[in-house]
Design a protein around this motif. Structure first.
Motif, PDB file in Angstrom:
ATOM      1  N   ALA A  86       0.851  -1.172   0.000  1.00  0.00           N
ATOM      2  CA  ALA A  86       0.000   0.000   0.000  1.00  0.00           C
ATOM      3  C   ALA A  86       0.898   1.237   0.000  1.00  0.00           C
ATOM      4  O   ALA A  86       2.010   1.201   0.524  1.00  0.00           O
ATOM      5  CB  ALA A  86      -0.894   0.001   1.232  1.00  0.00           C
ATOM      6  N   ILE A  87       0.414   2.296  -0.579  1.00  0.00           N
ATOM      7  CA  ILE A  87       1.211   3.516  -0.752  1.00  0.00           C
ATOM      8  C   ILE A  87       0.479   4.707  -0.151  1.00  0.00           C
ATOM      9  O   ILE A  87      -0.745   4.835  -0.261  1.00  0.00           O
ATOM     10  CB  ILE A  87       1.469   3.793  -2.239  1.00  0.00           C
ATOM     11  CG1 ILE A  87       2.202   2.623  -2.895  1.00  0.00           C
ATOM     12  CG2 ILE A  87       2.264   5.088  -2.410  1.00  0.00           C
ATOM     13  CD1 ILE A  87       3.596   2.380  -2.379  1.00  0.00           C
ATOM     14  N   GLY A  88       1.256   5.563   0.455  1.00  0.00           N
ATOM     15  CA  GLY A  88       0.722   6.824   0.944  1.00  0.00           C
ATOM     16  C   GLY A  88       1.524   7.982   0.389  1.00  0.00           C
ATOM     17  O   GLY A  88       2.714   7.852   0.104  1.00  0.00           O
ATOM     18  N   TRP A  89       0.845   9.098   0.193  1.00  0.00           N
ATOM     19  CA  TRP A  89       1.519  10.351  -0.137  1.00  0.00           C
ATOM     20  C   TRP A  89       1.404  11.277   1.070  1.00  0.00           C
ATOM     21  O   TRP A  89       0.326  11.407   1.658  1.00  0.00           O
ATOM     22  CB  TRP A  89       0.889  11.029  -1.350  1.00  0.00           C
ATOM     23  CG  TRP A  89       1.328  10.477  -2.667  1.00  0.00           C
ATOM     24  CD1 TRP A  89       0.654   9.588  -3.463  1.00  0.00           C
ATOM     25  CD2 TRP A  89       2.542  10.782  -3.364  1.00  0.00           C
ATOM     26  NE1 TRP A  89       1.368   9.319  -4.595  1.00  0.00           N
ATOM     27  CE2 TRP A  89       2.540  10.053  -4.569  1.00  0.00           C
ATOM     28  CE3 TRP A  89       3.640  11.604  -3.097  1.00  0.00           C
ATOM     29  CZ2 TRP A  89       3.575  10.105  -5.496  1.00  0.00           C
ATOM     30  CZ3 TRP A  89       4.663  11.666  -4.020  1.00  0.00           C
ATOM     31  CH2 TRP A  89       4.630  10.920  -5.203  1.00  0.00           C
ATOM     32  N   PHE A  90       2.517  11.924   1.384  1.00  0.00           N
ATOM     33  CA  PHE A  90       2.583  12.871   2.489  1.00  0.00           C
ATOM     34  C   PHE A  90       3.202  14.164   1.984  1.00  0.00           C
ATOM     35  O   PHE A  90       3.850  14.187   0.933  1.00  0.00           O
ATOM     36  CB  PHE A  90       3.435  12.303   3.635  1.00  0.00           C
ATOM     37  CG  PHE A  90       2.801  11.131   4.324  1.00  0.00           C
ATOM     38  CD1 PHE A  90       2.841   9.869   3.759  1.00  0.00           C
ATOM     39  CD2 PHE A  90       2.137  11.302   5.527  1.00  0.00           C
ATOM     40  CE1 PHE A  90       2.241   8.775   4.379  1.00  0.00           C
ATOM     41  CE2 PHE A  90       1.533  10.220   6.163  1.00  0.00           C
ATOM     42  CZ  PHE A  90       1.587   8.967   5.588  1.00  0.00           C
ATOM     43  N   ARG A 107      -2.230   4.095  -9.479  1.00  0.00           N
ATOM     44  CA  ARG A 107      -1.048   3.254  -9.534  1.00  0.00           C
ATOM     45  C   ARG A 107      -1.126   2.309 -10.721  1.00  0.00           C
ATOM     46  O   ARG A 107      -2.217   1.970 -11.187  1.00  0.00           O
ATOM     47  CB  ARG A 107      -0.902   2.457  -8.239  1.00  0.00           C
ATOM     48  CG  ARG A 107      -1.996   1.434  -7.975  1.00  0.00           C
ATOM     49  CD  ARG A 107      -1.859   0.846  -6.563  1.00  0.00           C
ATOM     50  NE  ARG A 107      -0.609   0.139  -6.395  1.00  0.00           N
ATOM     51  CZ  ARG A 107      -0.052  -0.109  -5.197  1.00  0.00           C
ATOM     52  NH1 ARG A 107      -0.656   0.334  -4.094  1.00  0.00           N
ATOM     53  NH2 ARG A 107       1.086  -0.779  -5.119  1.00  0.00           N
ATOM     54  N   ASP A 108       0.050   1.902 -11.167  1.00  0.00           N
ATOM     55  CA  ASP A 108       0.176   0.873 -12.191  1.00  0.00           C
ATOM     56  C   ASP A 108       1.232  -0.090 -11.685  1.00  0.00           C
ATOM     57  O   ASP A 108       2.431   0.194 -11.761  1.00  0.00           O
ATOM     58  CB  ASP A 108       0.569   1.486 -13.540  1.00  0.00           C
ATOM     59  CG  ASP A 108       0.594   0.469 -14.667  1.00  0.00           C
ATOM     60  OD1 ASP A 108       0.706  -0.745 -14.374  1.00  0.00           O
ATOM     61  OD2 ASP A 108       0.518   0.882 -15.829  1.00  0.00           O
ATOM     62  N   ASN A 109       0.797  -1.204 -11.155  1.00  0.00           N
ATOM     63  CA  ASN A 109       1.755  -2.147 -10.566  1.00  0.00           C
ATOM     64  C   ASN A 109       2.691  -2.741 -11.618  1.00  0.00           C
ATOM     65  O   ASN A 109       3.824  -3.100 -11.300  1.00  0.00           O
ATOM     66  CB  ASN A 109       1.008  -3.244  -9.821  1.00  0.00           C
ATOM     67  CG  ASN A 109       0.397  -2.749  -8.528  1.00  0.00           C
ATOM     68  OD1 ASN A 109       0.750  -1.671  -8.025  1.00  0.00           O
ATOM     69  ND2 ASN A 109      -0.538  -3.507  -7.975  1.00  0.00           N
ATOM     70  N   ALA A 110       2.235  -2.830 -12.839  1.00  0.00           N
ATOM     71  CA  ALA A 110       3.105  -3.343 -13.899  1.00  0.00           C
ATOM     72  C   ALA A 110       4.281  -2.399 -14.149  1.00  0.00           C
ATOM     73  O   ALA A 110       5.357  -2.833 -14.566  1.00  0.00           O
ATOM     74  CB  ALA A 110       2.313  -3.543 -15.175  1.00  0.00           C
ATOM     75  N   LYS A 111       4.064  -1.104 -13.876  1.00  0.00           N
ATOM     76  CA  LYS A 111       5.134  -0.120 -14.044  1.00  0.00           C
ATOM     77  C   LYS A 111       5.818   0.200 -12.726  1.00  0.00           C
ATOM     78  O   LYS A 111       6.706   1.056 -12.686  1.00  0.00           O
ATOM     79  CB  LYS A 111       4.559   1.160 -14.659  1.00  0.00           C
ATOM     80  CG  LYS A 111       4.033   0.980 -16.073  1.00  0.00           C
ATOM     81  CD  LYS A 111       3.532   2.302 -16.646  1.00  0.00           C
ATOM     82  CE  LYS A 111       3.054   2.115 -18.078  1.00  0.00           C
ATOM     83  NZ  LYS A 111       2.547   3.366 -18.679  1.00  0.00           N
ATOM     84  N   VAL A 133       3.437   4.780  -8.713  1.00  0.00           N
ATOM     85  CA  VAL A 133       2.225   5.399  -8.172  1.00  0.00           C
ATOM     86  C   VAL A 133       2.302   6.891  -8.494  1.00  0.00           C
ATOM     87  O   VAL A 133       3.385   7.484  -8.460  1.00  0.00           O
ATOM     88  CB  VAL A 133       2.125   5.183  -6.654  1.00  0.00           C
ATOM     89  CG1 VAL A 133       0.900   5.895  -6.082  1.00  0.00           C
ATOM     90  CG2 VAL A 133       2.075   3.696  -6.337  1.00  0.00           C
ATOM     91  N   TRP A 134       1.165   7.471  -8.802  1.00  0.00           N
ATOM     92  CA  TRP A 134       1.116   8.889  -9.146  1.00  0.00           C
ATOM     93  C   TRP A 134       0.162   9.642  -8.225  1.00  0.00           C
ATOM     94  O   TRP A 134      -0.786   9.064  -7.680  1.00  0.00           O
ATOM     95  CB  TRP A 134       0.622   9.085 -10.584  1.00  0.00           C
ATOM     96  CG  TRP A 134       1.504   8.495 -11.620  1.00  0.00           C
ATOM     97  CD1 TRP A 134       2.600   9.070 -12.203  1.00  0.00           C
ATOM     98  CD2 TRP A 134       1.374   7.211 -12.231  1.00  0.00           C
ATOM     99  NE1 TRP A 134       3.154   8.219 -13.126  1.00  0.00           N
ATOM    100  CE2 TRP A 134       2.416   7.070 -13.160  1.00  0.00           C
ATOM    101  CE3 TRP A 134       0.478   6.149 -12.063  1.00  0.00           C
ATOM    102  CZ2 TRP A 134       2.582   5.928 -13.941  1.00  0.00           C
ATOM    103  CZ3 TRP A 134       0.646   5.016 -12.836  1.00  0.00           C
ATOM    104  CH2 TRP A 134       1.683   4.914 -13.753  1.00  0.00           C
TER     105      TRP A 134
END
Length: 133
Positions: free
Chosen positions: A33-37, A72-76, A79-80
């Motif tokens: 999982a990803i977070g932006w701060f 997100r694109d897990n293949a790439k 995350v944006w």
């Protein structure tokens, strides 16, 4: 060891748009999982958004809802964070962070929960976003 690198920051005028990226290496992002701060000078680090490993759930801090979009694109392995209608108060260093939820059983990212910085294990170095005319 997962490594994260942010890019795409810069100077933009109020009302403009910017997309920042978080590229991963050393491991696949599929299970993270990803977070932006963000952190502005003299202020504490603030959670902006989160997205689950599948991308099925996201959340945003109230101040950016309907302006920012996480994807997100897990293949790439990327995350944006798409940021629209930017305001001077969005000026900050933006960081992405990652966590393997299997290692953090109390981690949640949902429309009711935006995890704090302490819930993440891996961090990028940050990218500066400046909103100014």
């Amino acid at each position: 060891q997962l490594q994260l690198v942010e890019s795409g920051g810069g100077l933009v005028q109020p009302g403009g748009s910017l997309r920042v990226s978080c590229a991963a290496s050393g491991d696949t992002l599929d299970f993270y999982a990803i977070g932006w701060f963000r952190q502005a000078p003299g202020k504490e680090r603030e959670g902006v958004s989160c997205i689950t490993s599948s991308g099925g759930s996201t959340n945003y801090v109230d101040s950016v809802k309907r302006r920012f979009t996480i994807s997100r694109d897990n293949a790439k392995n990327t995350v944006w964070l798409q940021m629209n209608s930017l305001k001077p108060e969005d000026t900050a260093v933006y960081y992405c962070a990652a966590v393997d939820p299997d290692s953090r059983p109390y981690y949640r990212c949902s429309n009711a929960v935006l995890p704090g910085a302490g819930r993440y294990d891996y961090w990028g170095q940050g990218t500066q976003v400046t909103v100014s005319s």
